[in-house]
Design an enzyme around this catalytic site. Structure first.
Site, PDB file in Angstrom:
ATOM      1  N   GLU A   1       0.805  -1.232   0.000  1.00  0.00           N
ATOM      2  CA  GLU A   1       0.000   0.000   0.000  1.00  0.00           C
ATOM      3  C   GLU A   1       0.833   1.274   0.000  1.00  0.00           C
ATOM      4  O   GLU A   1       0.658   2.137   0.861  1.00  0.00           O
ATOM      5  CB  GLU A   1      -0.985  -0.017   1.177  1.00  0.00           C
TER       6      GLU A   1
ATOM      7  N   ASN B   1       2.264  -5.136  -3.177  1.00  0.00           N
ATOM      8  CA  ASN B   1       0.873  -5.495  -2.867  1.00  0.00           C
ATOM      9  C   ASN B   1       0.030  -4.238  -2.627  1.00  0.00           C
ATOM     10  O   ASN B   1       0.461  -3.331  -1.906  1.00  0.00           O
ATOM     11  CB  ASN B   1       0.887  -6.350  -1.578  1.00  0.00           C
TER      12      ASN B   1
ATOM     13  N   HIS C   1     -10.098  -6.753  -1.920  1.00  0.00           N
ATOM     14  CA  HIS C   1     -11.180  -6.580  -0.945  1.00  0.00           C
ATOM     15  C   HIS C   1     -12.331  -5.891  -1.671  1.00  0.00           C
ATOM     16  O   HIS C   1     -12.140  -4.835  -2.281  1.00  0.00           O
ATOM     17  CB  HIS C   1     -10.740  -5.669   0.209  1.00  0.00           C
TER      18      HIS C   1
ATOM     19  N   GLU D   1      -5.788 -10.942  -0.897  1.00  0.00           N
ATOM     20  CA  GLU D   1      -6.602 -10.683   0.304  1.00  0.00           C
ATOM     21  C   GLU D   1      -8.093 -10.689  -0.031  1.00  0.00           C
ATOM     22  O   GLU D   1      -8.860  -9.854   0.442  1.00  0.00           O
ATOM     23  CB  GLU D   1      -6.200  -9.338   0.934  1.00  0.00           C
TER      24      GLU D   1
ATOM     25  N   ASP E   1     -11.826 -10.874  -0.170  1.00  0.00           N
ATOM     26  CA  ASP E   1     -13.008 -11.006   0.695  1.00  0.00           C
ATOM     27  C   ASP E   1     -14.079 -10.046   0.196  1.00  0.00           C
ATOM     28  O   ASP E   1     -13.821  -9.222  -0.693  1.00  0.00           O
ATOM     29  CB  ASP E   1     -12.716 -10.845   2.193  1.00  0.00           C
TER      30      ASP E   1
END
Ligand code: XIL
Length: 354
Positions: free
Chosen positions: A161, A203, A239, A271, A273
């Site tokens: 990030e 990432n 996400h 990640e 979700d």
């Protein structure tokens, strides 16, 4: 099929994100075959972030984890705060536990994460460091952590990030303030020095929502690679903060995966979700399933995408309710470890022959 998209504010940590609601085909249950077996037959690694608390306290969690997945990411225990709580003290207990569990169950490990702006210890965020001292601290940390798990961690999220939530501007992190923009390439070089065989990733998240952010990420990694910095891949967190299957977002993801691959880099879904607005309904669960299945299919559309990791696997333990107020039920298993439509959608997407 109906589809509607609109922009909406995200309560809590994240700013704003496009909201796409997609009403899709009816959910059809199929027999359970562990995801890891299906994934292996396709040459893929399928995994989840692992909560250390759950691993230690919940035998059902461990049982389902071992049965379903062949790669794991520590949800928290390899971050700076937990693993390097004081300047002269590392605490490897929980990270060692996960690595040992992974070995026993023949699962790979994705290390997460070596450089991030969050979950840093107070000695680091509050300390006064010259540029040279900051570089030495970064070198020591990366060398020590990556060195300890040399040969045991297959992939590292080296830098996490580094851009704004929804823009292509560099995030003004402690590392950028103290070292300057080249903290990123230093981190990759230090990681490579400590484990030359580990695959090293940049990432980030919400690139499927912000083209400006994706362009910035692609420019960064292309430049690093061109200059011989040891970077192997790009991790897409994926996400979906409104937790809804969004065909548009999935199409964008597939295009972005292909562009990263064309730049000579690997792709990982890191990640995955999809938090759902509450109360959850069957229609929302179906939209969530479409999203999960769509992301797996997008990964499978690109040869360089071989890793798919969700951010947890059971709604019993998920970061979503605490971080995105009003959302929950983000993961493929419910609280009682029963597979949800999202689980079967992943299964179906893995079964498709290519
Ligand atoms: C989250 C964890 O799930 C939480 O338990 C923790 O309190 C905060 O961090 N992007 C990332 C992950 O890269 O490290 C974050 O994990 C979720 C967002």
């Amino acid at each position: 099929m109906r589809e509607r998209c609109k922009a909406g504010p995200i309560a809590g940590a994240i700013l704003a994100v496009a909201l796409c609601v997609h009403a899709g085909a009816a959910f059809a249950a199929s027999a359970t075959a562990p995801l890891r077996r299906l994934a292996a037959s396709r040459g893929l690694h399928i995994g989840t972030a692992v909560s250390d608390d759950a691993l230690v306290s919940d035998p059902d969690y461990r049982r389902v984890l071992r049965r379903e997945f062949n790669i794991v990411t520590p949800e928290n225990v390899m971050k700076w705060g937990p693993i390097h709580p004081e300047r002269d003290r590392y605490d490897f207990a929980a990270a060692d536990r996960l690595v040992a569990e992974a070995r026993k169950a023949h699962m790979r490990v994705r290390g997460h994460t070596l450089v991030w702006y969050m979950q840093n210890p107070a000695w680091l965020t509050g300390g006064a460091f010259t540029r040279d001292e900051a570089i030495a601290v970064l070198h020591d940390h990366i060398g020590t952590v990556v060195g300890r798990y040399r040969g045991k961690v297959a992939q590292w999220d080296v830098v996490n990030e580094a851009f704004g939530d929804l823009d292509g501007n560099p995030r003004n992190t402690i590392w950028r303030q103290r070292i300057g923009p080249d903290y990123i390439e230093m981190a990759f070089r230090f990681a490579h020095e400590a484990d030359p065989r580990a695959k090293l990733y940049y990432n980030d998240f919400l690139t499927e929502i912000s083209a400006a952010k994706f362009d910035a990420v692609l420019a960064l990694v292309t430049d690093l690679k061109a200059r011989g910095v040891p970077i192997d891949g790009v991790g897409f967190q994926t996400h979906a903060f409104y937790g809804v299957g969004c065909t548009g977002c999935v199409t964008t993801l597939a295009e972005q995966f292909a562009r990263v691959a064309a730049a000579g880099l690997d792709v990982a879904v890191t990640e995955l979700d999809a938090g759902l607005p509450q109360p959850t309904t069957p229609a929302l669960l179906q939209q969530q399933a479409d999203f999960y299945g769509g992301v797996v299919a997008a990964c499978r559309s690109v040869r360089r995408c071989r890793t798919i990791v969700s951010w947890g696997f059971t709604d019993r333990y998920s970061w979503i309710p605490a971080f995105i107020p009003g959302q929950d039920d983000a993961l493929p298993f419910d609280r009682a470890y029963q597979p949800k439509p999202a689980y079967f959608a992943i299964q179906r997407a893995l079964r498709v022959r290519r």
